[in-house]
Design a protein around this motif. Structure first.
Motif, mmCIF file in Angstrom:
data_model
loop_
_atom_site.group_PDB
_atom_site.id
_atom_site.type_symbol
_atom_site.label_atom_id
_atom_site.label_comp_id
_atom_site.label_asym_id
_atom_site.label_seq_id
_atom_site.Cartn_x
_atom_site.Cartn_y
_atom_site.Cartn_z
ATOM 1 N N GLU A 136 18.990 64.281 7.164
ATOM 2 C CA GLU A 136 19.509 64.484 8.512
ATOM 3 C C GLU A 136 19.588 63.120 9.200
ATOM 4 O O GLU A 136 18.674 62.295 9.070
ATOM 5 C CB GLU A 136 18.571 65.423 9.288
ATOM 6 C CG GLU A 136 19.173 66.009 10.546
ATOM 7 C CD GLU A 136 18.261 67.061 11.167
ATOM 8 O OE1 GLU A 136 18.595 67.558 12.251
ATOM 9 O OE2 GLU A 136 17.206 67.379 10.550
ATOM 10 N N ILE A 137 20.690 62.871 9.910
ATOM 11 C CA ILE A 137 20.851 61.592 10.597
ATOM 12 C C ILE A 137 21.285 61.812 12.043
ATOM 13 O O ILE A 137 21.910 62.819 12.365
ATOM 14 C CB ILE A 137 21.899 60.697 9.902
ATOM 15 C CG1 ILE A 137 23.262 61.391 9.831
ATOM 16 C CG2 ILE A 137 21.427 60.271 8.524
ATOM 17 C CD1 ILE A 137 24.379 60.518 9.294
ATOM 18 N N ARG A 138 20.913 60.864 12.892
ATOM 19 C CA ARG A 138 21.358 60.909 14.280
ATOM 20 C C ARG A 138 22.399 59.812 14.482
ATOM 21 O O ARG A 138 22.186 58.662 14.071
ATOM 22 C CB ARG A 138 20.184 60.685 15.230
ATOM 23 C CG ARG A 138 20.566 60.872 16.700
ATOM 24 C CD ARG A 138 19.336 60.902 17.586
ATOM 25 N NE ARG A 138 19.670 61.328 18.933
ATOM 26 C CZ ARG A 138 18.770 61.632 19.865
ATOM 27 N NH1 ARG A 138 17.479 61.563 19.565
ATOM 28 N NH2 ARG A 138 19.156 62.012 21.069
ATOM 29 N N LEU A 139 23.516 60.171 15.087
ATOM 30 C CA LEU A 139 24.637 59.252 15.228
ATOM 31 C C LEU A 139 24.969 58.964 16.681
ATOM 32 O O LEU A 139 24.815 59.820 17.548
ATOM 33 C CB LEU A 139 25.902 59.836 14.567
ATOM 34 C CG LEU A 139 25.961 59.908 13.052
ATOM 35 C CD1 LEU A 139 27.264 60.582 12.621
ATOM 36 C CD2 LEU A 139 25.861 58.527 12.436
ATOM 37 N N PHE A 185 21.895 64.913 16.058
ATOM 38 C CA PHE A 185 21.517 64.966 14.643
ATOM 39 C C PHE A 185 22.498 65.815 13.847
ATOM 40 O O PHE A 185 23.026 66.818 14.349
ATOM 41 C CB PHE A 185 20.106 65.554 14.487
ATOM 42 C CG PHE A 185 19.004 64.554 14.681
ATOM 43 C CD1 PHE A 185 18.622 63.728 13.639
ATOM 44 C CD2 PHE A 185 18.369 64.437 15.905
ATOM 45 C CE1 PHE A 185 17.598 62.804 13.804
ATOM 46 C CE2 PHE A 185 17.354 63.517 16.087
ATOM 47 C CZ PHE A 185 16.958 62.695 15.040
ATOM 48 N N PHE A 186 22.700 65.417 12.593
ATOM 49 C CA PHE A 186 23.582 66.164 11.695
ATOM 50 C C PHE A 186 22.979 66.224 10.296
ATOM 51 O O PHE A 186 22.428 65.238 9.803
ATOM 52 C CB PHE A 186 24.964 65.493 11.606
ATOM 53 C CG PHE A 186 25.716 65.468 12.897
ATOM 54 C CD1 PHE A 186 26.549 66.520 13.257
ATOM 55 C CD2 PHE A 186 25.576 64.398 13.768
ATOM 56 C CE1 PHE A 186 27.240 66.508 14.452
ATOM 57 C CE2 PHE A 186 26.257 64.362 14.971
ATOM 58 C CZ PHE A 186 27.092 65.420 15.318
ATOM 59 N N LEU A 191 29.380 67.514 9.112
ATOM 60 C CA LEU A 191 30.387 66.541 9.535
ATOM 61 C C LEU A 191 31.614 66.649 8.642
ATOM 62 O O LEU A 191 31.547 67.186 7.533
ATOM 63 C CB LEU A 191 29.822 65.120 9.450
ATOM 64 C CG LEU A 191 28.669 64.784 10.402
ATOM 65 C CD1 LEU A 191 27.979 63.503 9.952
ATOM 66 C CD2 LEU A 191 29.179 64.636 11.823
ATOM 67 N N SER A 192 32.714 66.128 9.112
ATOM 68 C CA SER A 192 33.897 66.086 8.245
ATOM 69 C C SER A 192 33.594 65.171 7.059
ATOM 70 O O SER A 192 32.808 64.225 7.189
ATOM 71 C CB SER A 192 35.102 65.541 9.018
ATOM 72 O OG SER A 192 34.935 64.161 9.282
ATOM 73 N N ASP A 224 18.809 57.206 13.931
ATOM 74 C CA ASP A 224 17.565 57.792 13.413
ATOM 75 C C ASP A 224 17.874 58.502 12.094
ATOM 76 O O ASP A 224 19.010 58.940 11.872
ATOM 77 C CB ASP A 224 16.967 58.777 14.407
ATOM 78 C CG ASP A 224 15.482 59.034 14.154
ATOM 79 O OD1 ASP A 224 14.932 58.413 13.221
ATOM 80 O OD2 ASP A 224 14.888 59.841 14.884
ATOM 81 N N VAL A 225 16.870 58.580 11.244
ATOM 82 C CA VAL A 225 17.037 59.208 9.929
ATOM 83 C C VAL A 225 15.832 60.090 9.636
ATOM 84 O O VAL A 225 14.684 59.679 9.848
ATOM 85 C CB VAL A 225 17.166 58.146 8.808
ATOM 86 C CG1 VAL A 225 17.255 58.831 7.444
ATOM 87 C CG2 VAL A 225 18.386 57.273 9.033
ATOM 88 N N LYS A 226 16.088 61.299 9.158
ATOM 89 C CA LYS A 226 15.027 62.185 8.681
ATOM 90 C C LYS A 226 15.258 62.449 7.199
ATOM 91 O O LYS A 226 16.390 62.668 6.768
ATOM 92 C CB LYS A 226 15.035 63.503 9.459
ATOM 93 C CG LYS A 226 14.691 63.358 10.930
ATOM 94 C CD LYS A 226 14.692 64.714 11.626
ATOM 95 C CE LYS A 226 14.352 64.571 13.106
ATOM 96 N NZ LYS A 226 14.363 65.886 13.806
ATOM 97 N N GLY A 227 14.175 62.417 6.445
ATOM 98 C CA GLY A 227 14.310 62.652 5.017
ATOM 99 C C GLY A 227 13.052 62.236 4.289
ATOM 100 O O GLY A 227 11.981 62.126 4.884
#
Length: 293
Positions: A136-139, A185-186, A191-192, A224-227
């Motif tokens: 998951e990332i925040r853009l 977050f995505f 996302l495309s 931000d990054v989750k993983g």
């Protein structure tokens, strides 16, 4: 010149001429001779993966064929007096220049401290957030209309300005500019494909090149990054090589600046522009305006 390098994919010469004397001729074509010593120097650049072919009898025959090709071509070139041509002299000078530059850099790099596994481990521990396999990332985004506006964005980024502040100032997207471009977050699949392929390959803090979407240019930043963290053992060789390359590049940039101070540098800007106009842009050299009588 390509054919002169053909033999590098072949086998080690030592299998065939293990008992030869140091100056013994290996191949002769007319007056052209290739000695064992000369060939051994050539083969020093053999890549490790090529050496797996060393024991093959087929390799021995191919090696001999390539050496014969090289020498007969060399002999024919001499017979046609190509060595007397201005083009040959120019190429030789260019080769000498490049070779000397390479020798200088090889010599100087020997004094550069090597990157160790401990260096890589220390970097890994201090920058673990760079080695997360994202789920998951925040853009954040900045949306502009054209390349000229995108250039202004990157100029501000290069100066160290905050991405969020730039978004508030320059982004054309009214829905997100007030929040500094934050779009949340995505997870993968949300996302495309065009955006996801770029965004999920960025590390935390990295900024994308502009993406053309729906007639506008989008510039993304992963904030931000989750993983899960990638284990050091999985990436230590790659990380060590990256740090080595970074250290060499930093040293090279510094070394060039030192040399610029040491050696007087002059550039004829007018002549440079004329050459570019003639050879790259396709234009003609500018003529000096004449006064009208």
């Amino acid at each position: 010149m390509k054919y002169l390098k053909i033999f590098i994919i072949l086998l080690s010469f030592s299998l065939i001429f293990a008992c030869s004397k140091g100056d013994e001729v290996v191949v002769k074509a007319g007056s052209s001779k290739l000695t064992k010593k000369e060939l051994q120097e050539d083969l020093k650049s053999l890549p490790p993966q090529t050496k797996v072919f060393l024991p093959s009898p087929e390799g021995v025959n191919r090696l001999k064929d390539e050496l014969i090709k090289r020498e007969v071509l060399y002999e024919e070139a001499k017979k046609k007096d190509l060595a007397k041509s201005e083009e040959f002299k120019r190429r030789v000078e260019e080769f000498k220049k490049i070779t000397l530059i390479n020798m200088l850099l090889e010599q100087e790099l020997k004094n550069l401290p090597q990157v160790t596994e401990k260096d890589a481990k220390d970097y890994y521990e201090k920058n673990k957030d760079q080695f997360i396999k994202p789920t998951e990332i925040r853009l954040s985004q900045i949306v502009v209309k054209n390349e000229e506006e995108a250039k202004k964005v990157y100029e501000k980024i290069d100066k160290g300005e905050d991405f969020g502040n730039i978004a508030k100032e320059l982004s054309k997207d009214e829905k997100t500019k007030a929040s500094g471009g934050d779009i949340g977050f995505f997870k993968k699949g949300q996302l495309s494909p065009q955006i996801e392929n770029v965004a999920f390959n960025l590390k935390k803090g990295q900024i994308s090149m502009p993406l053309n979407l729906n007639g506008n240019l989008y510039i993304f930043k992963v904030t931000d990054v989750k993983g899960t963290a990638v284990e050091f053992e999985q990436i230590k060789e790659q990380l060590t090589e990256q740090l080595r390359a970074k250290k060499q590049q930093e040293w090279f940039n510094s070394y060039i600046e030192e040399l610029k101070k040491k050696h007087k540098v002059e550039v004829n800007e007018k002549a440079l522009q004329e050459i570019l106009n003639q050879n790259l842009i396709g234009g003609k050299p500018e003529e000096t305006p004449q006064k009208t009588k």
